[in-house]
Design an enzyme around this catalytic site. Structure first.
Site, PDB file in Angstrom:
ATOM      1  N   ALA A 283       0.837  -1.193   0.000  1.00  0.00           N
ATOM      2  CA  ALA A 283       0.000   0.000   0.000  1.00  0.00           C
ATOM      3  C   ALA A 283       0.872   1.242   0.000  1.00  0.00           C
ATOM      4  CB  ALA A 283      -0.921  -0.003   1.222  1.00  0.00           C
ATOM      5  N   GLY A 285       2.438   4.758   1.032  1.00  0.00           N
ATOM      6  CA  GLY A 285       2.749   5.295   2.348  1.00  0.00           C
ATOM      7  C   GLY A 285       3.977   4.655   2.953  1.00  0.00           C
ATOM      8  N   GLY A 288       4.923   0.433   7.921  1.00  0.00           N
ATOM      9  CA  GLY A 288       4.538   0.419   9.321  1.00  0.00           C
ATOM     10  C   GLY A 288       5.373  -0.548  10.134  1.00  0.00           C
ATOM     11  N   LEU A 289       5.505  -0.274  11.410  1.00  0.00           N
ATOM     12  CA  LEU A 289       6.276  -1.145  12.295  1.00  0.00           C
ATOM     13  C   LEU A 289       5.442  -2.291  12.850  1.00  0.00           C
ATOM     14  CD1 LEU A 289       8.236   1.545  14.361  1.00  0.00           C
ATOM     15  CD2 LEU A 289       9.016   0.256  12.357  1.00  0.00           C
ATOM     16  N   LYS A 304      -4.393  -5.521   6.007  1.00  0.00           N
ATOM     17  CA  LYS A 304      -3.411  -5.285   7.061  1.00  0.00           C
ATOM     18  C   LYS A 304      -3.187  -6.574   7.843  1.00  0.00           C
ATOM     19  CE  LYS A 304      -3.846  -1.226   9.141  1.00  0.00           C
ATOM     20  NZ  LYS A 304      -4.423  -0.033   9.828  1.00  0.00           N
ATOM     21  N   ASP A 339     -13.634   1.845   9.634  1.00  0.00           N
ATOM     22  CA  ASP A 339     -14.205   0.584  10.094  1.00  0.00           C
ATOM     23  C   ASP A 339     -13.356  -0.562   9.553  1.00  0.00           C
ATOM     24  OD1 ASP A 339     -15.906  -1.240  11.209  1.00  0.00           O
ATOM     25  OD2 ASP A 339     -17.435  -1.112   9.641  1.00  0.00           O
TER      26      ASP A 339
END
Length: 542
Positions: A283, A285, A288-289, A304, A339
Site C-alpha cells: 500500500a 505510504g 509500518g512497524l 493489514k 471501520d
C-alpha cells in the site's frame, strides 16, 4: 457411563436456525429501543445499545457452539474453513435492483399535487414521536426551501412528481433521520432529513440532498444505524439508488449487519479477482512497524496483517493491537475512525502477489500467513477502505486543498477527543484522506481513551542546557502526554502550521484536553455530527 447421543445433521441445522431466529429477534428488540432513547434524549442509553447490539452476534454464535453446534460463522469455526466453502457456507444472494422494494421494505409515497409545501407537511406529519414537534410549520418551510434552492441551483426545471421515504426512521446516537428520495421525470435526488430532539421538542436540524453529503452520513467511518427494517436487503437496494458509488458491503455494515457486510465484501473481492489480473502490492505510504499493509490497485481496500515481531520503538503486544481494533469496532467512530473488518482463514492465489510483497510476508508474518499449494492462506487480517495517506496527499495537493486537509486534520483530532479517543501517534502518515476530502485516522496500535491519559504542560527548564538535551529533563510516565510538543513531529510547511494554529491552536494545549476529560468524566455526551446544521451543498450535475 453412557456415551451422550450425537445430534443428527438435521437436529444441528434446526438448532442453528433457531439460534439465528433468536439472534435476529433480539437484534430487533435492541433496535426498537432507539425511538424511546431519542424521545427521552437518553444518549448514554443509545451508546450502550450500540455496543450491546454489536456484541450480540458473537454471543449467540459462541452460545450455539457451546450447546453443540448463523451459518457461515458457526461452520467456519467448526470446520476450520479456509476462504469460502459454498457447499457448507452461506455466501450471499444477489440483490435485485428491479425487485419490488416498496412492499418488501415498507415505504411511503407522497405525490406532488401542486404544492411542495403540502407534500413536505404530509411527509413530516407521518413521522410520530412521543415528543412534540417544535414549530412544525418552520421545519416544513425549511425542508421545502432547501429542496427548491437545491434544484434551482442545479438548473433543474422539471417538476418534483413525488417523494418516497423508508417508513422506518433511522437512528444514530443523538439524531434521527428520515431517509428518502425525490423523483421527477427522469431524475432522482436523495433526501435525508436530520431531526434533533431539544428541550422544546423535535425539529429539522439539516436537509441533505447531495450524494456526497448523504454518503458522509452513511460513511464507513460512522457508527451503525438503528433502524427497524423487516428486509435489510431491500433497504440496501433503496440506499444504492441514493449512493450508487457506495459498495453494497458498506451499506449492510452501516445498517448494523456487520457480518453480512463482511460476506459481501468477500464476494466483491472474489469477483474482482476473477475479472482482473493486477497484483497485490504494498500500500502507498511509509512502511509500518506493526502491520504489513498491501492493496490490490483495482480494488478499493487495504489489507493489514500484524507482523510477527515489532521493531523498536514499538513495545505493544499483538494481543494489545487486536484489543485496540476491537475497541474501535464497538466505539462511536464519529466519522473519524475507519471501520476495520476482521477476517480469518482467507485464501488467495500466490501468483497474484508481487515478489517484493510476497518476500516480506514470508519474512515478517510467517506466524499468520502460510503457503498451501499454489495459494497463500491468511489466518488473520483486517480489511479497510483505501484512502490517500495524509502526508502523501499534502505533497501533491494544490495549496487550497492542502490547507483544507490540514484544518480537517485538526478537526479530526478534536472530534476524536470528544468521543474519548486519543490517537496516540499523531504523525501524518497515520491519517488518510477520503474521496470526499475528509481526514480519517486509521493506525490504532497506540490509540487509547482520553480519560486514561495524563495531559501535562511541559515544565520550564531549570538550566539553560536543559532545552538542548535530546531527552526530557523531567520525569515522564507512560501515560503522560504533552500536547504543546505535537507540532514538533508534524511535517507541515510554515503556511500549513500557521493555518492549524489559527483554527485549532487549542488542541496543542493541555488545558483543552483536560477540559474534555472533565466533561467526559461528568457524563456529558459531546456530539460530533455527520453534517452541519441547516446544511445544503450544491452539486455540479445530476
Amino acid at each position: 457411563m453412557d456415551t451422550p447421543a450425537v445430534p443428527s445433521p438435521r437436529e444441528c441445522a434446526r438448532h442453528i436456525v433457531d439460534a439465528f431466529a433468536r439472534y435476529n429477534a433480539e437484534f430487533r428488540v435492541i433496535t426498537r429501543r432507539a425511538p424511546q432513547r431519542f424521545d427521552t434524549r437518553d444518549w448514554r442509553g443509545s451508546q450502550r445499545d450500540a455496543v450491546e447490539r454489536i456484541e450480540l452476534y458473537d454471543h449467540f454464535v459462541n452460545q450455539t457452539i457451546a450447546t453443540k453446534t448463523f451459518f457461515s460463522s458457526i461452520s467456519r469455526r467448526l470446520f476450520g474453513t479456509v476462504g469460502v466453502a459454498p457447499d457448507i457456507e452461506f455466501v450471499a444472494t444477489d440483490l435485485d435492483p428491479l425487485a419490488d422494494i416498496h412492499s418488501a421494505l415498507g415505504t411511503n409515497t407522497y405525490v406532488n399535487h401542486g404544492s411542495l409545501l403540502l407534500l413536505i407537511e404530509d411527509l413530516l406529519g407521518d413521522v410520530r414521536f412521543r415528543s412534540v414537534w417544535r414549530d412544525l410549520d418552520t421545519s416544513i418551510a425549511h425542508v421545502a426551501s432547501e429542496v427548491r434552492s437545491y434544484l434551482k441551483a442545479r438548473g433543474e426545471r422539471r417538476a418534483v412528481e413525488r417523494v418516497e421515504v423508508i417508513r422506518a426512521v433511522f437512528y444514530q446516537m443523538s439524531r434521527a433521520y428520515i431517509v428518502g428520495r425525490i423523483l421527477g421525470r427522469d431524475f432522482l435526488v436523495p433526501l435525508v432529513i436530520a431531526l434533533k430532539n431539544t428541550d422544546g421538542g423535535v425539529l429539522v436540524d439539516a436537509v441533505m440532498l447531495a450524494e456526497a453529503d448523504v454518503s458522509i452520513v452513511f460513511s464507513f467511518t460512522r457508527s451503525y444505524f438503528h433502524a427497524d427494517l423487516e428486509r435489510v436487503a431491500a433497504a440496501v437496494v433503496f440506499l444504492r439508488s441514493l449512493m450508487p458509488r457506495k459498495p453494497v458491503s458498506e451499506l449492510f455494515t452501516v445498517l448494523g449487519r456487520a457480518r453480512q457486510g463482511k460476506t459481501e465484501r468477500y464476494r466483491e473481492l472474489m469477483r474482482n479477482l476473477e475479472h482482473t489480473e493486477d497484483l497485490f502490492v504494498h500500500a502507498a505510504g511509509e512502511r509500518g512497524l506493526v502491520m504489513v499493509c498491501f492493496t490490490l490497485p483495482s480494488f478499493d481496500v487495504v489489507f493489514k496483517v500484524i507482523r510477527d515481531r515489532f521493531a523498536y520503538p514499538k513495545t505493544v503486544l499483538r494481543e494489545e493491537v487486536m484489543a485496540k481494533y476491537r475497541l474501535v469496532f464497538i466505539h462511536d467512530r464519529a466519522g473519524r475512525l475507519v471501520d476495520a473488518q476482521e477476517f480469518r482463514r482467507l485464501r488467495f492465489p500466490r501468483a497474484r502477489f508481487a515478489p517484493e510483497l510476497l518476500d516480506e510476508l514470508r519474512r515478517e508474518t510467517a506466524g499468520t500467513v502460510h503457503e498451501d499449494g499454489a495459494d497463500l492462506v491468511f489466518d488473520h487480517l483486517y480489511i479497510e477502505r483505501r484512502m490517500t495517506p495524509l502526508n502523501l496527499y499534502l505533497r501533491q495537493a494544490q495549496a487550497g486543498n492542502a490547507e483544507r486537509a490540514v484544518l480537517d486534520y485538526g478537526q479530526c483530532i478534536r472530534d476524536l477527543a470528544y468521543t474519548n479517543i486519543f490517537p496516540g501517534d499523531l504523525l501524518l502518515k497515520n491519517f488518510g484522506v477520503t474521496r470526499n476530502g475528509r481526514v480519517i485516522f486509521y493506525d490504532y496500535d497506540e490509540l487509547c481513551r482520553v480519560t486514561d491519559c495524563n495531559f501535562r504542560d511541559v515544565p520550564p527548564p531549570t538550566h539553560e542546557e536543559d532545552e538542548m538535551r535530546g531527552e526530557a529533563w523531567f520525569y515522564v510516565a507512560d501515560n503522560d502526554i504533552f500536547p504543546e510538543t505535537f507540532l514538533n513531529f508534524l511535517g507541515f510547511t510554515d503556511e500549513q502550521r500557521a493555518a492549524l494554529l489559527r483554527v485549532h491552536g487549542e488542541i496543542l494545549t493541555a488545558n483543552f484536553w483536560r477540559g474534555v476529560q472533565h466533561r467526559l468524566s461528568e457524563g456529558e455526551v459531546l456530539e460530533v455530527l455527520p453534517y452541519h446544521p441547516h446544511r445544503v451543498r450544491v452539486a455540479s450535475s445530476l
